[in-house]
Motif scaffolding. Structure first.
Motif, short mmCIF file in Angstrom:
data_model
loop_
_atom_site.label_atom_id
_atom_site.label_comp_id
_atom_site.label_asym_id
_atom_site.label_seq_id
_atom_site.Cartn_x
_atom_site.Cartn_y
_atom_site.Cartn_z
N ASP A 119 -16.70 -18.97 -6.81
CA ASP A 119 -17.79 -18.75 -5.86
C ASP A 119 -17.22 -18.50 -4.47
O ASP A 119 -16.12 -18.94 -4.15
CB ASP A 119 -18.67 -20.00 -5.85
CG ASP A 119 -20.09 -19.70 -5.37
OD1 ASP A 119 -20.38 -18.56 -4.99
OD2 ASP A 119 -20.90 -20.65 -5.38
N ASP A 120 -18.00 -17.80 -3.63
CA ASP A 120 -17.63 -17.58 -2.23
C ASP A 120 -16.24 -16.95 -2.10
O ASP A 120 -15.48 -17.25 -1.18
CB ASP A 120 -17.65 -18.89 -1.44
CG ASP A 120 -19.05 -19.51 -1.40
OD1 ASP A 120 -20.01 -18.79 -1.73
OD2 ASP A 120 -19.17 -20.68 -1.04
N ASP B 192 -18.44 -13.24 -1.60
CA ASP B 192 -19.29 -13.89 -0.60
C ASP B 192 -20.12 -12.90 0.19
O ASP B 192 -19.71 -11.77 0.46
CB ASP B 192 -18.41 -14.71 0.35
CG ASP B 192 -19.25 -15.58 1.26
OD1 ASP B 192 -19.91 -16.51 0.72
OD2 ASP B 192 -19.29 -15.35 2.48
N GLU C 131 -22.81 -11.06 -3.95
CA GLU C 131 -23.93 -11.82 -3.40
C GLU C 131 -24.47 -11.15 -2.14
O GLU C 131 -23.78 -10.35 -1.52
CB GLU C 131 -23.49 -13.23 -3.02
CG GLU C 131 -22.91 -14.04 -4.14
CD GLU C 131 -22.57 -15.45 -3.68
OE1 GLU C 131 -22.85 -16.37 -4.46
OE2 GLU C 131 -22.02 -15.63 -2.58
CA CA Z 1 -21.57 -17.96 -3.08
#
Ligand code: CA
Ligand code: C2E
Ligand code: CA
Ligand code: CA
Length: 275
Positions: free
Chosen positions: A178-179, A201, A234
């Motif tokens: 993630d990110d 991200d 995202e």
């Molecule tokens: Ca994220």
């Protein structure tokens, strides 16, 4: 919550952060919210760039406090970690979302559930076996769930993490980083991670209006292809961005353009009908 075409604002986070006393009071109320069951889970779809179908849904914790209104997870998740409530909080999120996932499977919906896991949870004793047990209670399998680990978690304290991530992988969970791009990335470590998915991200998506930003995104997509990683971008907020990313060969998109995080009833509609 109030339906479409409505905007609502989280309590002023900076304001809350600046008030030491108030902060303590908020912690006590968070603890109550977790124990008394007023914490909720909202869901945001992850979309197949090719056909707009819902590939997976991400579970995101939501907290509406009586006094302060909606409080952002950017405030209460770190708070829960700091004061030792993250374990209980994530049990609530896990329980609620697995309940829903069971209902959705019974309705013939195949989408995977994406769960956020923070550093302290990952290192908790028996984390993997507990999670497998919880799934079994709902007659679900690890393959139904994708675990999201933030990159800063994913790339510091490296060997210990690698061990825990491999345990998750061995149990049958898919892993997403993630990110991506915000932590202390080391590209040499990235290819050793037992992950299948990179989540890029939102800060990268927000720079796509510049030539440089587009080149960086292109490089990330090429990197992910080279490492056999699937990619979720995202923060897709408009059609132009969605089209551009589709053109680059991004597999999955997530963002307000498709849907903001919504209550489970709305998420179920998206899954049934597409977006
Ligand atoms: Ca994220
Ligand atoms: P995240 O995992 O990176 O989640 C994505 C965040 O981006 C969410 O913020 C989502 O509402 C927001 N977002 C979605 N689409 C867009 C868009 O198009 N544009 C923009 N600007 N933002 C978008 P949210 O829900 O406020 O969550 C913040 C963070 O809190 C999450 O970031 C995650 O790290 C953490 N979090 C939330 N729920 C949980 C949980 O149950 N457990 C753990 N450990 N962390 C959680
Ligand atoms: Ca996430
Ligand atoms: Ca984030």
């Amino acid at each position: 919550h109030a339906g479409r075409n409505n905007a609502c604002f989280y309590s002023d986070i900076l304001h809350l952060k600046s008030l030491g006393r108030e902060h303590v009071a908020i912690q006590a109320r968070l603890s109550d919210a977790i124990r008394l069951g007023s914490l909720q889970v909202f869901y945001q779809p992850i979309i197949h760039a090719k056909n707009g179908e819902v590939y997976a849904i991400e579970a995101l914790a939501r907290w509406q406090d009586d006094k302060s209104g909606w409080i952002s997870p950017e405030l209460f998740i770190p708070m829960a970690e700091k004061v030792g409530l993250i374990q209980e909080l994530s049990e609530v999120v896990t329980h609620q979302s697995l309940c829903k996932l069971r209902e959705w499977r019974d309705a013939g919906l195949p989408q995977k559930l994406m769960l956020n896991v923070s550093r302290s949870q990952l290192f908790a004793p028996r984390f993997v076996s507990n999670l497998v047990d919880r799934l079994a209670e709902f007659r679900l399998r690890p393959a139904d769930v994708i675990i999201e680990i933030t990159e800063s978690v994913a790339l510091t304290d490296y060997s210990r993490q690698l061990k825990h991530l491999k345990l998750l992988g061995a149990a049958g969970f898919a892993l997403a980083i993630d990110d991506f791009g915000t932590g202390y990335s080391s590209l040499s470590q990235l290819h050793e991670m037992p992950a299948q998915i990179l989540k890029v991200d939102v800060s990268f998506t927000q720079r796509l209006h510049t030539e440089e930003g587009r080149r960086v995104m292109q490089a990330i997509v090429q990197l992910s292809h080279g490492l056999d990683l699937q990619i979720v971008v995202e923060g897709v907020e408009n059609l132009e961005t969605a089209r551009f990313l589709q053109g680059l060969g991004v597999q999955f998109l997530q963002g307000f353009h498709f849907s903001e995080p919504v209550p489970p009833g709305v998420a179920e509609l998206w899954m049934r009908l597409g977006l």
